[in-house]
Motif scaffolding. Structure first.
Motif, PDB file in Angstrom:
ATOM      1  N   LEU B  32      49.835 -41.851  -0.898  1.00  0.00           N
ATOM      2  CA  LEU B  32      49.746 -41.225   0.747  1.00  0.00           C
ATOM      3  C   LEU B  32      48.961 -41.887   1.438  1.00  0.00           C
ATOM      4  O   LEU B  32      47.267 -41.441   2.141  1.00  0.00           O
ATOM      5  CB  LEU B  32      49.632 -39.434   1.116  1.00  0.00           C
ATOM      6  CG  LEU B  32      49.958 -39.103   2.007  1.00  0.00           C
ATOM      7  CD1 LEU B  32      51.911 -39.550   2.567  1.00  0.00           C
ATOM      8  CD2 LEU B  32      50.134 -37.640   2.176  1.00  0.00           C
ATOM      9  N   THR B  33      48.777 -42.778   2.731  1.00  0.00           N
ATOM     10  CA  THR B  33      48.155 -43.079   3.536  1.00  0.00           C
ATOM     11  C   THR B  33      48.495 -43.022   4.819  1.00  0.00           C
ATOM     12  O   THR B  33      49.829 -42.597   5.685  1.00  0.00           O
ATOM     13  CB  THR B  33      48.003 -44.922   3.239  1.00  0.00           C
ATOM     14  OG1 THR B  33      49.463 -45.338   3.891  1.00  0.00           O
ATOM     15  CG2 THR B  33      47.585 -45.104   2.066  1.00  0.00           C
ATOM     16  N   LYS B  40      49.361 -35.765   6.594  1.00  0.00           N
ATOM     17  CA  LYS B  40      48.578 -36.480   5.660  1.00  0.00           C
ATOM     18  C   LYS B  40      48.395 -34.890   4.794  1.00  0.00           C
ATOM     19  O   LYS B  40      49.099 -34.401   3.525  1.00  0.00           O
ATOM     20  CB  LYS B  40      48.034 -37.154   5.336  1.00  0.00           C
ATOM     21  CG  LYS B  40      47.918 -39.040   5.514  1.00  0.00           C
ATOM     22  CD  LYS B  40      46.891 -39.563   4.891  1.00  0.00           C
ATOM     23  CE  LYS B  40      45.021 -39.668   5.810  1.00  0.00           C
ATOM     24  NZ  LYS B  40      44.925 -39.876   6.389  1.00  0.00           N
ATOM     25  N   THR B  41      47.030 -33.827   5.238  1.00  0.00           N
ATOM     26  CA  THR B  41      46.989 -32.897   4.463  1.00  0.00           C
ATOM     27  C   THR B  41      48.533 -31.967   5.089  1.00  0.00           C
ATOM     28  O   THR B  41      48.330 -31.161   3.694  1.00  0.00           O
ATOM     29  CB  THR B  41      45.666 -32.440   5.545  1.00  0.00           C
ATOM     30  OG1 THR B  41      44.409 -33.379   5.090  1.00  0.00           O
ATOM     31  CG2 THR B  41      44.692 -30.889   4.633  1.00  0.00           C
ATOM     32  N   LEU B  44      50.820 -33.123   2.419  1.00  0.00           N
ATOM     33  CA  LEU B  44      49.655 -31.893   1.092  1.00  0.00           C
ATOM     34  C   LEU B  44      50.541 -30.102   1.157  1.00  0.00           C
ATOM     35  O   LEU B  44      50.659 -30.089  -0.632  1.00  0.00           O
ATOM     36  CB  LEU B  44      48.721 -32.617   0.554  1.00  0.00           C
ATOM     37  CG  LEU B  44      48.460 -33.971  -0.066  1.00  0.00           C
ATOM     38  CD1 LEU B  44      47.155 -34.636  -0.209  1.00  0.00           C
ATOM     39  CD2 LEU B  44      49.405 -34.424  -0.775  1.00  0.00           C
ATOM     40  N   GLN B  84      39.872 -32.034   0.790  1.00  0.00           N
ATOM     41  CA  GLN B  84      39.799 -33.269   0.750  1.00  0.00           C
ATOM     42  C   GLN B  84      37.721 -32.728   0.884  1.00  0.00           C
ATOM     43  O   GLN B  84      36.712 -33.046   0.397  1.00  0.00           O
ATOM     44  CB  GLN B  84      39.472 -33.511   2.337  1.00  0.00           C
ATOM     45  CG  GLN B  84      39.240 -35.287   2.415  1.00  0.00           C
ATOM     46  CD  GLN B  84      38.912 -35.455   4.537  1.00  0.00           C
ATOM     47  OE1 GLN B  84      39.282 -34.798   3.971  1.00  0.00           O
ATOM     48  NE2 GLN B  84      38.660 -35.919   4.603  1.00  0.00           N
ATOM     49  N   ASP B 159      43.525 -34.530  -2.135  1.00  0.00           N
ATOM     50  CA  ASP B 159      43.613 -34.688  -0.712  1.00  0.00           C
ATOM     51  C   ASP B 159      42.037 -35.846  -0.697  1.00  0.00           C
ATOM     52  O   ASP B 159      40.947 -34.869  -0.557  1.00  0.00           O
ATOM     53  CB  ASP B 159      43.468 -33.370   0.208  1.00  0.00           C
ATOM     54  CG  ASP B 159      43.852 -34.116   1.589  1.00  0.00           C
ATOM     55  OD1 ASP B 159      43.703 -35.731   2.165  1.00  0.00           O
ATOM     56  OD2 ASP B 159      43.624 -33.092   2.231  1.00  0.00           O
ATOM     57  N   GLU B 160      42.027 -37.204  -0.741  1.00  0.00           N
ATOM     58  CA  GLU B 160      41.149 -37.670  -0.059  1.00  0.00           C
ATOM     59  C   GLU B 160      39.756 -37.295  -1.545  1.00  0.00           C
ATOM     60  O   GLU B 160      38.802 -36.978  -0.888  1.00  0.00           O
ATOM     61  CB  GLU B 160      40.743 -37.759   0.800  1.00  0.00           C
ATOM     62  CG  GLU B 160      41.746 -38.063   2.227  1.00  0.00           C
ATOM     63  CD  GLU B 160      41.594 -39.467   3.377  1.00  0.00           C
ATOM     64  OE1 GLU B 160      40.272 -39.832   3.078  1.00  0.00           O
ATOM     65  OE2 GLU B 160      41.605 -39.393   4.009  1.00  0.00           O
ATOM     66  N   ALA B 191      46.090 -38.842  -1.395  1.00  0.00           N
ATOM     67  CA  ALA B 191      46.314 -39.233   0.207  1.00  0.00           C
ATOM     68  C   ALA B 191      44.772 -40.004   0.234  1.00  0.00           C
ATOM     69  O   ALA B 191      43.943 -39.248  -0.474  1.00  0.00           O
ATOM     70  CB  ALA B 191      46.267 -37.497   1.132  1.00  0.00           C
ATOM     71  N   THR B 192      44.842 -41.057   1.090  1.00  0.00           N
ATOM     72  CA  THR B 192      43.468 -42.314   0.647  1.00  0.00           C
ATOM     73  C   THR B 192      43.871 -42.525   2.376  1.00  0.00           C
ATOM     74  O   THR B 192      44.579 -42.907   2.279  1.00  0.00           O
ATOM     75  CB  THR B 192      42.947 -42.812  -0.022  1.00  0.00           C
ATOM     76  OG1 THR B 192      42.327 -43.733  -0.263  1.00  0.00           O
ATOM     77  CG2 THR B 192      44.606 -43.712  -0.221  1.00  0.00           C
ATOM     78  N   HIS B 193      42.722 -42.695   2.729  1.00  0.00           N
ATOM     79  CA  HIS B 193      42.064 -43.648   4.037  1.00  0.00           C
ATOM     80  C   HIS B 193      42.119 -45.179   3.134  1.00  0.00           C
ATOM     81  O   HIS B 193      41.839 -46.347   3.777  1.00  0.00           O
ATOM     82  CB  HIS B 193      40.832 -43.112   4.694  1.00  0.00           C
ATOM     83  CG  HIS B 193      41.007 -42.573   5.555  1.00  0.00           C
ATOM     84  ND1 HIS B 193      41.003 -41.422   6.075  1.00  0.00           N
ATOM     85  CD2 HIS B 193      41.870 -43.053   6.852  1.00  0.00           C
ATOM     86  CE1 HIS B 193      41.341 -40.585   6.870  1.00  0.00           C
ATOM     87  NE2 HIS B 193      41.970 -41.449   7.399  1.00  0.00           N
TER      88      HIS B 193
END
Lengths: 226, 333
Positions: B32-33, B40-41, B44, B84, B159-160, B191-193
């Motif tokens: 998930l970008t 994103k959060t 989730l 995260q 989450d990241e 989820a990531t950047h």
């Protein structure tokens, strides 16, 4: 100055020889304040937790009320309690005035807002992620609530100890609702006032020392646990 | 395994999530970008059933979500979200790990065995009795991951998970999650950047932009304007640079091109594709399953090709290449 030195010497003798009157007075204090604190802790923590975690109309008013009640003078509680429990009062038929139960009720009223208010502050200051983490790990509502309390345990314990400090050292409620009856409702603070009034410093000082030692012991225990 | 239609959620502040349809299948890792604040959060937390959202249909394993709190809890217990910046309860590592199992009323012996197993798996054997306050950032992240994996969830939401940890820990955490997924199957939503990470570990990409799912990745996201020109519709990156796009109402728009949809060649291609640009290679990155090529065509544009194509083309930094893609390969939102 001699009377003070003699008083201190006499006080230590009373403590070392475990004077029966001294033990009775301490026993009344511990029983009355312990019982009042037990119920105040249950009710106060529950109120503090509910108000702290909930969002509802009138929440601010409750917070203001609890904070105000924290500063309630003990003699005012004694006065209100007296007006209810005296023979002419609303609850006069219960015959509670000048009994340890009346003292317990008064001390319960004194300690509950303090415990509730400090618990509320502790819960509100709690990291939002505690609740989220508990839920994401599968906690039900009660399990989540329990976890929040567990995470705030030191602040909640501090709230209860503060409540204890408030009632263990108070005199207004104890004298007005207990009546300072020897061997029955005479506790540490009323005894100190009474004995000092009579010029009997030894017992007063001994009780003062015990009061300080108990307060110190409880706080030290809390610090160690923390 | 998870199918949602017409998902809507909004915060009082105004941010809204609006997803017409999302389907997540078992056995896949979804990356998930999206930029910061894209939702994103929030997505989730909705998928983990922690945030109540409005939807027309939310199917889990083919069945609608139950109404009763008890049945919903049973489903929620099949999912775990690792935040995260995870929170570790103020106690020991061992008790943190045991928490999820103990609230499921699992026996002490089994809890002990499973905690030992996960500690060993993540190289944390000596951490069981450690207080969380004594842990470093990377160690905390590992403990939080261990706590989530220990529950063996069907749906693992991350989450990241590698944000704020050192490079060595990033690789370690990625490897352990992939290892877990190979063995457990289920769904992983990550989820990531980090686009490198997205290519390295993901099976499919979900890209969020201002609360909406958009096709592709955020690699090739351009802000510009749609205009009609000679009966055709174009997206203008800037006044002198345009790409042919499917017919659309003129006005400000965003263009997204999936890097995988772009053909890289050393000479112009004779094809039906409407868009062909030439430019110089400004960056080459090996990313997991292939190679990402960044080309300056007036704006930077990324293409993703296989290692074999990369070798065959003999691409070099500064070399001239042609990027070709069909008008239908782009999304204009």
């Amino acid at each position: 100055m001699d009377y003070i030195i003699n008083g201190i010497t006499g006080a230590f003798q009373l403590i070392i020889h475990a004077n029966p009157e001294l033990l009775r007075i301490v026993g009344v204090s511990l029983r009355v304040s312990g019982t009042a604190l037990f119920f105040a802790a249950i009710v106060g923590v529950a109120i503090g937790f509910r108000v702290g975690t909930g969002t509802f109309r009138g929440k601010k008013a409750i917070v203001i009320l609890l904070n105000t009640l924290m500063a309630l003078p003990t003699v005012v509680v004694g006065l209100v309690g007296y007006s209810f429990l005296s023979r002419r009062g609303l609850l006069g038929d219960w015959g509670l005035l000048y009994t340890p139960y009346a003292m317990m009720i008064g001390q319960f009223v004194l300690a509950t807002p303090i415990i509730a208010s400090l618990t509320l502050a502790a819960v509100q200051a709690m990291d939002r992620r505690v609740s989220l983490t508990a839920r994401t790990l599968g906690a039900s509502e009660p399990q989540r609530n329990w976890k929040i309390l567990a995470e705030a345990r030191f602040a909640v314990m501090a709230a209860v100890i503060t409540g204890f400090g408030r009632i263990f050292a108070e005199i207004g409620v104890s004298s007005m609702l207990g009546g300072n009856i020897q061997g029955y409702t005479r506790n540490i603070t009323t005894a100190i006032a009474y004995e000092t009034g009579k010029g009997e410093f030894a017992l007063g000082i001994a009780l003062g020392i015990i009061l300080l030692v108990i307060a110190l012991g409880i706080n030290a225990l809390f610090q160690i646990r923390q | 395994m998870i199918n949602i239609r017409d998902l809507k959620f909004s915060y009082p502040g105004g941010f809204a999530l609006d997803i017409p349809e999302i389907s997540l299948s078992e056995g896949k890792i979804y990356l998930l970008t999206g930029p910061n604040g894209s939702g994103k959060t929030t997505l989730l937390e909705i998928l983990a059933l922690l945030l109540p959202a409005a939807y027309r249909e939310f199917l889990y394993r083919g069945g609608p979500l139950p109404d009763s709190e008890r049945d919903l809890l049973a489903i929620r217990r099949k999912m775990t979200l690792m935040e995260q910046n995870p929170y570790l309860f103020r106690t020991t590592v061992g008790e943190n790990l045991a928490y999820g199992l103990s609230i499921r009323r699992i026996g002490k012996q089994e809890i002990g065995e499973r905690v030992d197993f996960i500690l060993k798996l993540l190289g944390l054997q000596d951490f069981r009795g450690r207080k969380v306050g004594e842990l470093s950032g990377g160690e905390k992240q590992k403990v939080a991951l261990a706590r989530a994996l220990l529950l063996r969830p069907e749906v693992l939401l991350l989450d990241e998970p590698t944000a704020n940890v050192d490079r060595a820990s990033v690789e370690f955490i990625e490897e352990k999650i992939k290892e877990y997924h190979r063995e457990r199957k289920g769904i992983v939503i990550w989820a990531t950047h980090n686009r490198e990470q997205a290519y390295r570990v993901g099976d499919e990409m979900l890209c969020l932009l201002e609360g909406k799912l958009v096709p592709g990745t955020i690699d090739n996201l351009y802000f510009g304007e749609v205009r009609q020109d000679g009966g055709e519709t174009y997206f203008f990156f800037k006044p002198e640079l345009k790409a042919s796009v499917p017919a659309r109402k003129p006005g400000p728009a965003r263009l997204i091109i999936q890097p995988e949809e772009i053909i890289v060649s050393l000479s112009p291609l004779a094809s039906s594709a409407r868009n062909s640009f030439s430019g110089r290679v400004v960056r080459i990155e090996e990313l997991g399953r292939g190679v990402s090529i960044s080309v300056d065509i007036g704006v930077p544009m990324q293409a993703f090709i296989t290692r074999a194509s990369y070798t065959e083309l003999g691409l070099k930094l500064g070399g001239r290449v042609y990027l070709t893609f069909k008008a239908t390969a782009v999304s204009v939102v």
